[in-house]
Design a protein around this motif. Structure first.
Motif, PDB file in Angstrom:
ATOM      1  N   PRO A 195       0.722  -1.229   0.031  1.00  0.00           N
ATOM      2  CA  PRO A 195       0.054  -0.259   0.300  1.00  0.00           C
ATOM      3  C   PRO A 195       0.679   1.294   0.031  1.00  0.00           C
ATOM      4  O   PRO A 195       2.049   1.472   0.557  1.00  0.00           O
ATOM      5  N   LEU A 196       0.272   2.257  -0.836  1.00  0.00           N
ATOM      6  CA  LEU A 196       1.044   3.394  -1.041  1.00  0.00           C
ATOM      7  C   LEU A 196       0.015   4.479  -0.323  1.00  0.00           C
ATOM      8  O   LEU A 196      -0.535   4.777  -0.688  1.00  0.00           O
ATOM      9  N   ASN A 197       0.767   5.583   0.528  1.00  0.00           N
ATOM     10  CA  ASN A 197      -0.246   6.647   1.590  1.00  0.00           C
ATOM     11  C   ASN A 197      -0.446   7.170   0.357  1.00  0.00           C
ATOM     12  O   ASN A 197      -1.491   7.707   0.566  1.00  0.00           O
ATOM     13  N   GLU A 198       0.123   7.851  -0.778  1.00  0.00           N
ATOM     14  CA  GLU A 198      -0.212   8.631  -2.005  1.00  0.00           C
ATOM     15  C   GLU A 198      -1.702   8.152  -2.602  1.00  0.00           C
ATOM     16  O   GLU A 198      -2.006   8.668  -3.779  1.00  0.00           O
ATOM     17  N   ASP A 199      -2.172   6.623  -2.638  1.00  0.00           N
ATOM     18  CA  ASP A 199      -2.640   5.672  -3.372  1.00  0.00           C
ATOM     19  C   ASP A 199      -4.729   6.854  -3.073  1.00  0.00           C
ATOM     20  O   ASP A 199      -5.068   6.743  -1.803  1.00  0.00           O
ATOM     21  N   ALA A 200      -5.351   6.714  -4.060  1.00  0.00           N
ATOM     22  CA  ALA A 200      -6.703   8.048  -3.648  1.00  0.00           C
ATOM     23  C   ALA A 200      -7.388   7.299  -3.277  1.00  0.00           C
ATOM     24  O   ALA A 200      -8.363   8.389  -2.486  1.00  0.00           O
ATOM     25  N   ILE A 201      -8.130   6.099  -2.926  1.00  0.00           N
ATOM     26  CA  ILE A 201      -8.194   5.045  -2.136  1.00  0.00           C
ATOM     27  C   ILE A 201      -8.500   5.002  -0.832  1.00  0.00           C
ATOM     28  O   ILE A 201      -9.484   4.818  -0.133  1.00  0.00           O
ATOM     29  N   TRP A 202      -6.964   5.367  -0.473  1.00  0.00           N
ATOM     30  CA  TRP A 202      -7.050   5.237   1.285  1.00  0.00           C
ATOM     31  C   TRP A 202      -7.774   6.554   1.493  1.00  0.00           C
ATOM     32  O   TRP A 202      -7.938   7.143   2.995  1.00  0.00           O
ATOM     33  N   SER A 203      -7.927   7.432   0.513  1.00  0.00           N
ATOM     34  CA  SER A 203      -8.459   9.467   1.498  1.00  0.00           C
ATOM     35  C   SER A 203      -9.783   8.577   1.324  1.00  0.00           C
ATOM     36  O   SER A 203     -10.951   9.956   1.781  1.00  0.00           O
ATOM     37  N   LEU A 204     -10.385   7.772   0.893  1.00  0.00           N
ATOM     38  CA  LEU A 204     -12.097   7.714   0.191  1.00  0.00           C
ATOM     39  C   LEU A 204     -12.654   7.852   2.005  1.00  0.00           C
ATOM     40  O   LEU A 204     -13.793   8.372   1.681  1.00  0.00           O
ATOM     41  N   PRO A 205     -12.281   6.754   3.003  1.00  0.00           N
ATOM     42  CA  PRO A 205     -13.319   7.005   4.094  1.00  0.00           C
ATOM     43  C   PRO A 205     -13.494   8.223   4.909  1.00  0.00           C
ATOM     44  O   PRO A 205     -14.126   8.160   5.424  1.00  0.00           O
ATOM     45  N   LEU A 206     -12.556   8.924   4.387  1.00  0.00           N
ATOM     46  CA  LEU A 206     -12.815  10.107   5.152  1.00  0.00           C
ATOM     47  C   LEU A 206     -13.825  10.986   3.939  1.00  0.00           C
ATOM     48  O   LEU A 206     -14.817  12.547   4.680  1.00  0.00           O
ATOM     49  N   GLN A 207     -14.178  11.035   2.682  1.00  0.00           N
ATOM     50  CA  GLN A 207     -15.024  11.227   1.576  1.00  0.00           C
ATOM     51  C   GLN A 207     -16.289  11.138   1.480  1.00  0.00           C
ATOM     52  O   GLN A 207     -17.255  11.679   0.885  1.00  0.00           O
ATOM     53  N   GLN A 208     -16.441  10.170   2.094  1.00  0.00           N
ATOM     54  CA  GLN A 208     -17.636   9.175   2.035  1.00  0.00           C
ATOM     55  C   GLN A 208     -17.807   8.641   3.375  1.00  0.00           C
ATOM     56  O   GLN A 208     -17.099   8.771   4.217  1.00  0.00           O
ATOM     57  N   LYS A 209     -19.134   8.228   3.375  1.00  0.00           N
ATOM     58  CA  LYS A 209     -20.085   7.919   4.215  1.00  0.00           C
ATOM     59  C   LYS A 209     -19.852   6.327   5.031  1.00  0.00           C
ATOM     60  O   LYS A 209     -19.523   5.897   3.488  1.00  0.00           O
ATOM     61  N   MET A 210     -19.400   6.358   5.800  1.00  0.00           N
ATOM     62  CA  MET A 210     -18.530   4.253   5.678  1.00  0.00           C
ATOM     63  C   MET A 210     -19.824   3.512   6.562  1.00  0.00           C
ATOM     64  O   MET A 210     -20.657   4.378   7.936  1.00  0.00           O
ATOM     65  N   ILE A 211     -20.582   2.302   5.653  1.00  0.00           N
ATOM     66  CA  ILE A 211     -21.845   1.682   5.984  1.00  0.00           C
ATOM     67  C   ILE A 211     -21.355   0.712   6.610  1.00  0.00           C
ATOM     68  O   ILE A 211     -22.837   0.674   8.024  1.00  0.00           O
ATOM     69  N   SER A 212     -20.634   0.349   6.876  1.00  0.00           N
ATOM     70  CA  SER A 212     -19.726  -0.877   7.580  1.00  0.00           C
ATOM     71  C   SER A 212     -18.890  -1.067   8.000  1.00  0.00           C
ATOM     72  O   SER A 212     -17.715  -1.111   6.688  1.00  0.00           O
ATOM     73  N   TRP A 213     -18.318  -2.530   8.230  1.00  0.00           N
ATOM     74  CA  TRP A 213     -16.787  -3.103   8.660  1.00  0.00           C
ATOM     75  C   TRP A 213     -16.920  -4.477   9.237  1.00  0.00           C
ATOM     76  O   TRP A 213     -18.340  -5.237  10.053  1.00  0.00           O
ATOM     77  N   ARG A 214     -16.697  -5.082   7.644  1.00  0.00           N
ATOM     78  CA  ARG A 214     -16.934  -6.686   8.481  1.00  0.00           C
ATOM     79  C   ARG A 214     -16.000  -7.471   8.463  1.00  0.00           C
ATOM     80  O   ARG A 214     -15.190  -6.859   7.362  1.00  0.00           O
ATOM     81  N   TYR A 215     -16.225  -8.643   8.388  1.00  0.00           N
ATOM     82  CA  TYR A 215     -15.057  -9.617   8.769  1.00  0.00           C
ATOM     83  C   TYR A 215     -15.009 -10.965   8.109  1.00  0.00           C
ATOM     84  O   TYR A 215     -16.415 -11.014   8.753  1.00  0.00           O
ATOM     85  N   TYR A 216     -14.445 -11.554   7.226  1.00  0.00           N
ATOM     86  CA  TYR A 216     -14.801 -12.844   7.053  1.00  0.00           C
ATOM     87  C   TYR A 216     -13.442 -13.431   7.304  1.00  0.00           C
ATOM     88  O   TYR A 216     -12.706 -13.489   7.604  1.00  0.00           O
ATOM     89  N   ASP A 217     -13.735 -14.632   8.420  1.00  0.00           N
ATOM     90  CA  ASP A 217     -13.356 -15.647   9.032  1.00  0.00           C
ATOM     91  C   ASP A 217     -12.341 -16.040   8.255  1.00  0.00           C
ATOM     92  O   ASP A 217     -11.178 -16.395   8.307  1.00  0.00           O
TER      93      ASP A 217
END
Length: 278
Positions: A195-217
């Motif tokens: 992962p790279l800090n400058e990847d755009a995907i890592w800024s999305l959690p602060l730009q979009q509403k978070m709906i859920s956080w799920r775990y796949y065991d």
């Protein structure tokens, strides 16, 4: 080894690998069986794990297990051919080529092959507004999943690594033109590539509403669902999520989280990134 004996050996090997049935191989010419045999051996010999630091240990372990399984099957096949030659030599009437193959079938029932259900290919097609995932196994079985998340509920980590290997083998770092393959390629690269800090995907959690956080065991993956996309992450790996994003994730709580060591370590890691002090 005679051509007849070689045919028996190659047919037995293809059958035990789960790629062919003996009844199908009987209908093929010697040259066709040889071509399929050489194709399978080449696939095994040219297997090269993806050089990604985060998955290097798992891929190395997987490769060693696969080679051990192949060597074990090779010894079994060699013994079966040797036993077959001895029995054929003692037959007073002399067996036909078909009889020899049937003799091998009776003496050497297909062993339990833990790698026969390895992911061998994938297809993605559209049904309405949904992307349908079809996973094809090496033993010919296939399963259809209505979403990537549904697939992760059924996948082991080894399945996921193999799917990543196949996708990267086909596309590498070249962005797929097909929209559905592009989403899968992107999701897998987010999980496995450094992962790279400058990847755009890592800024999305602060730009979009978070709906859920799920775990796949089963495959130890967690997913952060946002308004417009999902971010899939390996539970045993740290990603450049911001402190604020991690704090929101902890408030939402982890759905389907299991009380095991991997899940516990994941929660501790997110707490640390969120700056939680205990």
């Amino acid at each position: 080894m005679t051509q007849s004996q070689l045919r028996i050996y190659m047919s037995n090997y293809l059958k035990n690998q789960g790629t062919w049935k003996l009844s199908q191989l009987k209908k093929l010419k010697f040259e066709e069986i040889k071509e399929e045999f050489e194709k399978l051996v080449k696939q095994i010999d040219t297997f090269v794990p993806i050089n990604i630091e985060a998955t290097k240990a798992q891929l190395k372990r997987y490769g060693e297990e696969l080679q051990t399984e192949i060597s074990k099957k090779q010894r079994i096949d060699d013994k079966d051919v040797s036993d077959t030659e001895e029995k054929v030599g003692k037959s007073p009437q002399g067996d036909s080529e078909t009889d020899k193959e049937e003799s091998v079938e009776a003496m050497n029932p297909t062993p339990l092959d833990t790698k026969s259900n390895i992911v061998a290919n994938w297809k993605i097609f559209q049904q309405g507004e949904r992307s349908i995932y079809q996973i094809i196994r090496a033993n010919g079985a296939d399963t259809v999943y209505m979403s990537f998340g549904a697939m992760l509920k059924d996948f082991t980590r080894e399945d996921l690594i193999e799917l990543y290997r196949l996708v990267m083998q086909k596309y590498g770092t070249n962005r797929p033109e097909d929209a559905y393959d592009r989403v899968l390629w992107s999701d897998l690269r987010t999980m496995f590539d450094p992962p790279l800090n400058e990847d755009a995907i890592w800024s999305l959690p602060l730009q979009q509403k978070m709906i859920s956080w799920r775990y796949y065991d089963k495959c130890a993956v967690h997913c952060l669902t946002l308004e417009a996309c999902n971010i899939y992450m390996l539970a045993d790996r740290k990603y450049p999520l911001s402190k604020d994003a991690c704090q929101v994730m902890l408030k939402m709580k982890l759905l389907d989280g299991k009380m095991n060591e991997v899940c516990y370590k994941l929660l501790k890691m997110i707490e640390k990134q969120a700056g939680v002090k205990k």
